[in-house]
Design a protein around this motif. Structure first.
Motif, PDB file in Angstrom:
ATOM      1  N   ARG A   1      54.215  37.873  46.761  1.00 21.13           N
ATOM      2  CA  ARG A   1      53.052  37.875  45.874  1.00 21.13           C
ATOM      3  C   ARG A   1      53.278  37.072  44.590  1.00 21.13           C
ATOM      4  O   ARG A   1      52.358  36.447  44.070  1.00 21.13           O
ATOM      5  CB  ARG A   1      52.665  39.309  45.510  1.00 21.13           C
TER       6      ARG A   1
ATOM      7  N   GLU B   1      50.645  34.150  41.632  1.00 19.09           N
ATOM      8  CA  GLU B   1      50.156  34.594  40.326  1.00 19.09           C
ATOM      9  C   GLU B   1      49.378  33.469  39.675  1.00 19.09           C
ATOM     10  O   GLU B   1      49.771  32.309  39.735  1.00 19.09           O
ATOM     11  CB  GLU B   1      51.326  34.978  39.416  1.00 19.09           C
ATOM     12  N   ARG B   2      48.292  33.832  39.078  1.00 17.86           N
ATOM     13  CA  ARG B   2      47.517  32.849  38.319  1.00 17.86           C
ATOM     14  C   ARG B   2      48.265  32.546  37.022  1.00 17.86           C
ATOM     15  O   ARG B   2      48.836  33.440  36.406  1.00 17.86           O
ATOM     16  CB  ARG B   2      46.146  33.410  37.990  1.00 17.86           C
TER      17      ARG B   2
ATOM     18  N   VAL C   1      48.908  32.067  33.208  1.00 18.61           N
ATOM     19  CA  VAL C   1      48.304  32.663  32.019  1.00 18.61           C
ATOM     20  C   VAL C   1      47.681  31.541  31.187  1.00 18.61           C
ATOM     21  O   VAL C   1      48.296  30.500  30.973  1.00 18.61           O
ATOM     22  CB  VAL C   1      49.358  33.426  31.186  1.00 18.61           C
TER      23      VAL C   1
ATOM     24  N   ARG D   1      42.938  36.092  26.418  1.00 18.28           N
ATOM     25  CA  ARG D   1      43.998  35.754  27.367  1.00 18.28           C
ATOM     26  C   ARG D   1      43.486  36.100  28.758  1.00 18.28           C
ATOM     27  O   ARG D   1      42.845  37.126  28.964  1.00 18.28           O
ATOM     28  CB  ARG D   1      45.259  36.568  27.072  1.00 18.28           C
ATOM     29  N   ARG D   2      43.781  35.229  29.717  1.00 14.07           N
ATOM     30  CA  ARG D   2      43.439  35.547  31.100  1.00 14.07           C
ATOM     31  C   ARG D   2      44.539  35.015  32.013  1.00 14.07           C
ATOM     32  O   ARG D   2      45.304  34.138  31.651  1.00 14.07           O
ATOM     33  CB  ARG D   2      42.079  34.973  31.495  1.00 14.07           C
ATOM     34  N   GLY D   3      44.566  35.552  33.212  1.00 12.68           N
ATOM     35  CA  GLY D   3      45.568  35.118  34.189  1.00 12.68           C
ATOM     36  C   GLY D   3      46.758  36.054  34.182  1.00 12.68           C
ATOM     37  O   GLY D   3      46.767  37.109  33.554  1.00 12.68           O
ATOM     38  N   GLY D   4      47.780  35.644  34.908  1.00  9.07           N
ATOM     39  CA  GLY D   4      48.976  36.459  35.025  1.00  9.07           C
ATOM     40  C   GLY D   4      48.918  37.426  36.184  1.00  9.07           C
ATOM     41  O   GLY D   4      49.939  37.946  36.612  1.00  9.07           O
ATOM     42  N   GLU D   5      47.712  37.658  36.712  1.00 14.21           N
ATOM     43  CA  GLU D   5      47.582  38.568  37.849  1.00 14.21           C
ATOM     44  C   GLU D   5      47.676  37.766  39.152  1.00 14.21           C
ATOM     45  O   GLU D   5      47.527  36.550  39.162  1.00 14.21           O
ATOM     46  CB  GLU D   5      46.267  39.359  37.788  1.00 14.21           C
ATOM     47  N   VAL D   6      47.941  38.469  40.225  1.00 17.79           N
ATOM     48  CA  VAL D   6      48.060  37.824  41.538  1.00 17.79           C
ATOM     49  C   VAL D   6      46.655  37.544  42.066  1.00 17.79           C
ATOM     50  O   VAL D   6      45.781  38.416  42.040  1.00 17.79           O
ATOM     51  CB  VAL D   6      48.838  38.729  42.522  1.00 17.79           C
ATOM     52  N   ALA D   7      46.447  36.332  42.542  1.00 15.26           N
ATOM     53  CA  ALA D   7      45.156  35.968  43.118  1.00 15.26           C
ATOM     54  C   ALA D   7      44.931  36.765  44.398  1.00 15.26           C
ATOM     55  O   ALA D   7      45.870  36.971  45.171  1.00 15.26           O
ATOM     56  CB  ALA D   7      45.118  34.476  43.423  1.00 15.26           C
ATOM     57  N   PRO D   8      43.717  37.234  44.653  1.00 13.94           N
ATOM     58  CA  PRO D   8      43.436  37.947  45.894  1.00 13.94           C
ATOM     59  C   PRO D   8      43.714  37.051  47.109  1.00 13.94           C
ATOM     60  O   PRO D   8      43.584  35.827  47.024  1.00 13.94           O
ATOM     61  CB  PRO D   8      41.944  38.275  45.809  1.00 13.94           C
TER      62      PRO D   8
END
Length: 193
Positions: free
Chosen positions: A80, A84-85, A87, A147-154
């Motif tokens: 995973r 990650e997107r 940040v 701030r956006r991003g840092g999460e795993v893209a679906p």
């Protein structure tokens, strides 16, 4: 030969010339191997090693292309972090000589425009926080607005990236497995001089 010609057809004698050239090539290669050129010439060694890696990679990619959705999802689940997107930051700057474009920027884009300290500091800020950077006449205020991003893209969104990463991963594994097996099957002795 035919595809290199404008009409796309072979001329009389082309088949024979190509066959003769292939025979000549084979004779030259056989003699080069007899003379041990593949063992002494670094360029030939590198070309052969690269050709072998390319062969292993192509074979692994062919096999990996037939992976079903469950294999790709399993790979996505264990890897995973690869999806990650990045940040991104939306910032406001007061007093800087270099204006920033509106919208979200990567840390490296902020560093390129405002300097490495701005890039490093923006990642440490909480939304709404500000920091004064520079000194004297060059001082400016950097505020983190969002701030956006840092999460795993679906998975559905990352599907193409998952497939590409899976192909690369299977290629790397194929080369590593070949080398591990070849080392086990070969009596390798190292003599230090």
């Amino acid at each position: 030969v035919a595809s290199d010609r404008k009409p796309g057809a072979l001329r009389d004698g082309d088949r024979e010339r190509v066959l003769e050239r292939l025979i000549d090539q084979e004779l030259l290669i056989d003699r080069a191997i007899e003379l041990g050129l593949h063992e002494r010439d670094p360029q030939i060694r590198n070309t052969l090693a690269t050709a072998m890696i390319d062969f292993l990679v192509l074979r692994a990619e062919d096999e990996a292309r037939s992976a079903d959705e469950s294999e790709l999802r399993a790979f996505y689940g264990t890897e995973r972090f690869r999806f990650e997107r990045a940040v991104q930051y939306r910032v406001e700057v007061e007093g800087a000589a270099v204006p920033l474009p509106d919208g979200f920027l990567l840390e490296k884009e902020i560093a390129q425009r405002l300097g490495p300290s701005a890039g490093a500091r923006v990642s440490e800020l909480e939304v709404g926080d500000s920091v004064v950077l520079g000194e004297g006449d060059t001082a400016y205020v950097l505020t983190l607005v969002e701030r956006r991003g840092g999460e795993v893209a679906p998975y559905a969104e990352a599907r193409e990236a998952v497939e590409a990463a899976y192909l690369r991963h299977r290629s790397e594994v194929a080369v590593r497995e070949f080398l591990d097996l070849a080392r086990k099957r070969t009596d390798i002795r190292v003599e230090l001089r």
